[in-house]
Motif scaffolding. Structure first.
Motif, PDB file in Angstrom:
ATOM      1  N   LEU A  80      32.397 -14.195  39.882  1.00 29.05           N
ATOM      2  CA  LEU A  80      32.737 -14.022  38.466  1.00 29.05           C
ATOM      3  C   LEU A  80      31.906 -12.879  37.862  1.00 29.05           C
ATOM      4  CD1 LEU A  80      34.679 -15.487  36.563  1.00 29.05           C
ATOM      5  CD2 LEU A  80      32.787 -16.882  35.770  1.00 29.05           C
ATOM      6  N   ARG A  81      30.622 -12.861  38.254  1.00 28.07           N
ATOM      7  CA  ARG A  81      29.725 -11.811  37.760  1.00 28.07           C
ATOM      8  C   ARG A  81      30.203 -10.441  38.248  1.00 28.07           C
ATOM      9  NH1 ARG A  81      25.137 -14.321  39.096  1.00 28.07           N
ATOM     10  NH2 ARG A  81      24.841 -13.241  41.051  1.00 28.07           N
ATOM     11  N   TYR A  82      30.608 -10.422  39.525  1.00 30.32           N
ATOM     12  CA  TYR A  82      31.063  -9.162  40.123  1.00 30.32           C
ATOM     13  C   TYR A  82      32.329  -8.649  39.434  1.00 30.32           C
ATOM     14  CZ  TYR A  82      32.799  -5.924  43.667  1.00 30.32           C
ATOM     15  OH  TYR A  82      33.273  -4.810  44.320  1.00 30.32           O
ATOM     16  N   ASN A  83      33.243  -9.582  39.133  1.00 31.79           N
ATOM     17  CA  ASN A  83      34.530  -9.166  38.571  1.00 31.79           C
ATOM     18  C   ASN A  83      34.466  -8.845  37.076  1.00 31.79           C
ATOM     19  OD1 ASN A  83      35.985  -9.363  40.987  1.00 31.79           O
ATOM     20  ND2 ASN A  83      36.104 -11.585  40.763  1.00 31.79           N
ATOM     21  N   LEU A  84      33.527  -9.518  36.348  1.00 34.85           N
ATOM     22  CA  LEU A  84      33.553  -9.374  34.885  1.00 34.85           C
ATOM     23  C   LEU A  84      32.374  -8.597  34.295  1.00 34.85           C
ATOM     24  CD1 LEU A  84      34.653 -12.994  33.801  1.00 34.85           C
ATOM     25  CD2 LEU A  84      36.061 -10.961  33.928  1.00 34.85           C
ATOM     26  N   CYS A  85      31.255  -8.636  34.983  1.00 36.43           N
ATOM     27  CA  CYS A  85      30.022  -8.169  34.318  1.00 36.43           C
ATOM     28  C   CYS A  85      29.455  -6.864  34.888  1.00 36.43           C
ATOM     29  CB  CYS A  85      28.920  -9.219  34.434  1.00 36.43           C
ATOM     30  SG  CYS A  85      29.446 -10.845  33.902  1.00 36.43           S
ATOM     31  N   GLY A  86      28.997  -6.030  33.976  1.00 42.00           N
ATOM     32  CA  GLY A  86      28.167  -4.898  34.359  1.00 42.00           C
ATOM     33  C   GLY A  86      26.791  -5.160  33.768  1.00 42.00           C
ATOM     34  N   PHE A  87      25.743  -4.648  34.419  1.00 43.33           N
ATOM     35  CA  PHE A  87      24.409  -4.997  33.961  1.00 43.33           C
ATOM     36  C   PHE A  87      23.507  -3.771  33.913  1.00 43.33           C
ATOM     37  CE2 PHE A  87      22.584  -9.213  33.286  1.00 43.33           C
ATOM     38  CZ  PHE A  87      21.344  -8.837  32.833  1.00 43.33           C
ATOM     39  N   ILE A  88      22.863  -3.587  32.767  1.00 38.12           N
ATOM     40  CA  ILE A  88      21.857  -2.518  32.672  1.00 38.12           C
ATOM     41  C   ILE A  88      20.515  -3.191  32.393  1.00 38.12           C
ATOM     42  CG2 ILE A  88      21.113  -0.462  31.411  1.00 38.12           C
ATOM     43  CD1 ILE A  88      24.200  -0.227  30.673  1.00 38.12           C
ATOM     44  N   PHE A  89      19.611  -3.041  33.331  1.00 36.65           N
ATOM     45  CA  PHE A  89      18.329  -3.733  33.214  1.00 36.65           C
ATOM     46  C   PHE A  89      17.358  -2.968  32.318  1.00 36.65           C
ATOM     47  CE2 PHE A  89      20.086  -5.008  37.287  1.00 36.65           C
ATOM     48  CZ  PHE A  89      19.925  -6.377  37.248  1.00 36.65           C
ATOM     49  N   GLN A  90      16.287  -3.679  31.987  1.00 37.42           N
ATOM     50  CA  GLN A  90      15.221  -3.087  31.174  1.00 37.42           C
ATOM     51  C   GLN A  90      14.624  -1.865  31.896  1.00 37.42           C
ATOM     52  OE1 GLN A  90      12.572  -6.120  29.945  1.00 37.42           O
ATOM     53  NE2 GLN A  90      11.462  -4.821  28.539  1.00 37.42           N
ATOM     54  N   PHE A  91      14.548  -1.973  33.225  1.00 37.15           N
ATOM     55  CA  PHE A  91      14.130  -0.828  34.036  1.00 37.15           C
ATOM     56  C   PHE A  91      15.366  -0.380  34.819  1.00 37.15           C
ATOM     57  CE2 PHE A  91      10.583  -3.708  33.458  1.00 37.15           C
ATOM     58  CZ  PHE A  91       9.666  -2.876  32.862  1.00 37.15           C
ATOM     59  N   ALA A  92      15.386   0.867  35.246  1.00 34.70           N
ATOM     60  CA  ALA A  92      16.587   1.368  35.912  1.00 34.70           C
ATOM     61  C   ALA A  92      16.899   0.568  37.177  1.00 34.70           C
ATOM     62  CB  ALA A  92      16.418   2.841  36.240  1.00 34.70           C
ATOM     63  N   SER A  93      15.847   0.076  37.850  1.00 33.56           N
ATOM     64  CA  SER A  93      15.997  -0.753  39.060  1.00 33.56           C
ATOM     65  C   SER A  93      16.948  -0.126  40.077  1.00 33.56           C
ATOM     66  CB  SER A  93      16.505  -2.143  38.689  1.00 33.56           C
ATOM     67  OG  SER A  93      15.601  -2.769  37.853  1.00 33.56           O
ATOM     68  N   LEU A  94      16.652   1.117  40.433  1.00 30.76           N
ATOM     69  CA  LEU A  94      17.449   1.775  41.469  1.00 30.76           C
ATOM     70  C   LEU A  94      16.752   1.589  42.808  1.00 30.76           C
ATOM     71  CD1 LEU A  94      18.120   5.124  39.550  1.00 30.76           C
ATOM     72  CD2 LEU A  94      19.616   3.130  39.689  1.00 30.76           C
ATOM     73  N   LEU A  95      17.517   1.649  43.880  1.00 31.68           N
ATOM     74  CA  LEU A  95      16.898   1.565  45.209  1.00 31.68           C
ATOM     75  C   LEU A  95      16.250   2.914  45.510  1.00 31.68           C
ATOM     76  CD1 LEU A  95      18.494  -1.099  45.583  1.00 31.68           C
ATOM     77  CD2 LEU A  95      18.779  -0.443  47.958  1.00 31.68           C
ATOM     78  N   PRO A  96      14.920   2.959  45.615  1.00 32.97           N
ATOM     79  CA  PRO A  96      14.240   4.259  45.714  1.00 32.97           C
ATOM     80  C   PRO A  96      14.607   5.064  46.945  1.00 32.97           C
ATOM     81  CG  PRO A  96      12.712   2.437  46.089  1.00 32.97           C
ATOM     82  CD  PRO A  96      14.001   1.834  45.660  1.00 32.97           C
ATOM     83  N   ALA A  97      15.076   4.374  47.998  1.00 27.72           N
ATOM     84  CA  ALA A  97      15.335   5.097  49.246  1.00 27.72           C
ATOM     85  C   ALA A  97      16.742   5.674  49.317  1.00 27.72           C
ATOM     86  CB  ALA A  97      15.110   4.158  50.432  1.00 27.72           C
TER      87      ALA A  97
END
Lengths: 404, 225
Positions: B81-98
């Motif tokens: 449900l989260r995958y189909n309906l929700c987009g999320f922007i976190f307080q930190f960018a939380s990108l995979l550094p590699a």
């Protein structure tokens, strides 16, 4: 799965230090496991090989020499008392339950320089066509020519080949005033056979007539006769020989085999212990390392959950990373172990003083494959433990903990 | 679109002590709204957002998303449900550094089995929409500024065109101009029909939404509709 492997590979390439640590850890574990398994396999191969030499079910030696028969076989040091071939071989051929007969004749302990190695080398003659005692230590020994000898590894064996003008030259050695080509070396046996020079029996008998030092030997003399019997008839054959042939001692070979097995037992046990320890070490190391790595990446994992990535996909990605690094690490460990073992083969014989026949290419590849697979599987299992602890929690909890 | 019916959330510190992060919250947001939620630190804003986006489970009460009651859904169903309906922007960018920017944007969909060839063009378009260039696609996160990283996180959230976008303190640690650009971008997304729920402690920023709520000590109250 393909995409998980691709992404994992990108992450590994970018996080080299992290990957390097894990690779070193699996590499050390693979090195230990491979070396241990290699040793055990070598010992077992050696036992099979030595079975050929000690596999003589019955050994016939001149009367009074029975108590030294074991030493005869193990060390190749033989006496100057002889059997008469005409009298003994004829009668042996009449005993039905004898399968193979391999006679040997000790000629002389010669002080010479063989392939640049000075020393006292016993010279023993044997019959290549009927031999079953030495063939395990040198494939193709049956094709030995009259002007050729086979030498033990310590009789200059490690130097019997040399390069000259890009050609491989085999050494020659002068024995009883005649030159002989060194055909090959025996696989090391860990016994005094490693210092011995072996030649054909018919050639030895020609030399007897021409060399003063061998004048005491007649053309029908033999030092020992090694016999293989039909299964379970060793005792019967021994009794037959004792009844039919006088002036000989007859010794059963089984006692000698168990003597060698006992000699090898501590090394075998040590290798088994090394296998268990290396596997345990791998598991513990990877669990510890992976726990730290996963904790460091908690925020990433939580973020993936939050973005709707299924747990099995996160498992796939992280386990792919572990598997790839472990595969590379363990392959390096195996290669290092293999190079050191082969490069320092002679040193190992000197240290252990035991027969140690290295496995052939096919078996070596199998052991390598077994080691790499085992370590990789262990790494994946070990990586599962820290991951499990995350996957039982709510994604938000993982994200928050990762941020703190 | 999302309805909270008497939702409570309690965190247990140990067997005897607990903290009530949300107390009997009732809330409703309709499709296409842009809701801001303000409140001081520790008031329960992020907990509210985590429950609304199915990142966490309520202790009691019901959360209805897109007409579906969520309290009895299992892990997999909630993730889907989260995958189909929700987009999320976190307080930190939380990108995979590699991973390079483009892979970071596509990662959730790639792992879900979507084809790279189909996603790549769309991902590059979104990069441009969020104010970056195609060149940024091959950069690693550490090669970007904080604002650029946040834009990548927005692009990641938008790639699958989610009807619901959650933003947790999206402008924190950004300079004024970058923050304004980001909010401008949010308005553009909202104009396309995406429902946005944004948590912030910045009162000026909160005025940007079509609805404003405040959380204090776990209680949610409507300030402006």
């Amino acid at each position: 799965m393909k995409i998980a492997v691709q992404l994992a590979w990108k992450i590994i390439k970018e996080k080299r230090k992290r990957a390097f640590l894990l690779a070193v850890s699996t590499s050390v574990a693979a090195l230990l496991l491979f070396t241990s398994y290699f040793f055990i396999h070598s010992l077992n191969t050696s036992m099979t090989a030595i079975d050929g030499r000690l596999g003589a079910d019955v050994i016939v030696v001149p009367s009074g020499m029975g108590m030294y028969a074991g030493e005869n076989v193990l060390s190749s040091s033989v006496s100057k008392v002889y059997l008469d071939e005409k009298e003994v071989m004829g009668k042996l051929n009449n005993i039905e339950d004898i399968k193979e007969i391999s006679p040997q004749l000790f000629l002389h302990t010669i002080s010479t320089s063989c392939c640049g190695t000075d020393g006292d080398f016993p010279v023993i003659a044997f019959d290549p066509a009927n031999d079953f005692t030495l063939k395990s230590f040198m494939p193709g020994i049956q094709q030995l020519e009259a002007d050729e000898v086979v030498i033990g590894v310590n009789a200059g064996g490690d130097r019997f080949l040399y390069h000259y003008d890009d050609e491989i030259i085999k050494e020659k050695v002068k024995l009883f005033f005649e030159p002989f080509h060194v055909k090959n070396i025996l696989f090391p046996t860990g016994t005094s056979a490693d210092e011995t020079i072996f030649m054909r029996l018919d050639k030895a008998r020609q030399l007897i007539h021409n060399v003063d030092a061998l004048a005491h030997i007649s053309s029908t003399d033999l030092s020992a006769i090694f016999i293989n019997t039909t299964p379970h008839n060793e005792l019967f054959v021994k009794q037959q020989i004792e009844r039919d042939i006088s002036g000989v001692d007859v010794v059963l070979g089984s006692g000698l085999r168990s003597k060698i097995e006992k000699q090898m037992l501590p090394l075998k046990l040590l290798s088994y212990v090394m296998i268990v320890v290396s596997l345990l070490l791998t598991l513990l190391q990877v669990i510890t390392l992976f726990s730290a790595l996963i904790r460091e990446r908690q925020k990433e994992i939580g973020m993936l959950f939050a973005l709707g990535v299924l747990k099995r996909h996160v498992y796939q990605l992280l386990l792919c990373e572990a598997a790839i690094v472990s595969f590379i690490g363990s392959s390096i460990g195996v290669l290092v172990s293999l190079s050191v073992l082969y490069d320092r083969q002679t040193l190992l014989y000197m240290i252990f003083q035991l027969p140690l026949v290295f496995p052939d290419l096919k078996t070596t590849l199998f052991i390598s494959f077994f080691t790499v697979s085992t370590i990789t599987i262990c790494t994946i299992i070990a990586a599962l433990f820290p991951l499990q602890s995350f996957f039982s929690r709510e994604p938000y909890e993982v994200v928050r903990e990762g941020e703190s | 679109m999302i309805t909270f019916e008497g939702v409570n959330k309690e965190y247990w510190l140990n067997r005897k002590r607990s903290i009530k992060a949300l107390k009997n919250v009732n809330f409703n947001v309709n499709e296409g709204e842009f809701i801001s939620i303000i409140g001081p630190s520790g008031s329960g804003k992020s907990t509210f957002l985590a429950l609304a986006s199915l990142l966490d489970k309520q202790t009691s009460g019901e959360i209805v998303i897109d007409g579906k009651k969520t309290s009895h859904l299992n892990d997999g169903e909630r993730t889907n449900l989260r995958y189909n309906l929700c987009g999320f922007i976190f307080q930190f960018a939380s990108l995979l550094p590699a991973l390079p920017v483009i892979d970071n944007i596509m990662l959730p969909l790639l792992l879900r089995g979507e084809k790279r060839s189909l996603l790549e063009k769309k991902a590059k378009n979104i990069l441009i929409q969020v104010g970056l260039t195609e060149e940024h696609a091959s950069h690693l996160p550490y090669q970007l500024s904080g604002g650029e990283q946040r834009r990548v996180a927005v692009a990641r959230a938008l790639l699958k065109d989610p009807p619901l976008l959650f933003a947790d303190e999206p402008t924190s640690a950004l300079d004024e101009d970058t923050a304004r650009d980001l909010i401008h971008l949010f308005h553009k997304i909202n104009d396309r029909g995406t429902t946005i729920i944004m948590v912030t402690h910045d009162k000026d920023l909160a005025q940007e939404g079509t609805g404003l709520y405040e959380i204090k000590a776990g209680k949610l109250t409507s300030i402006m509709v």
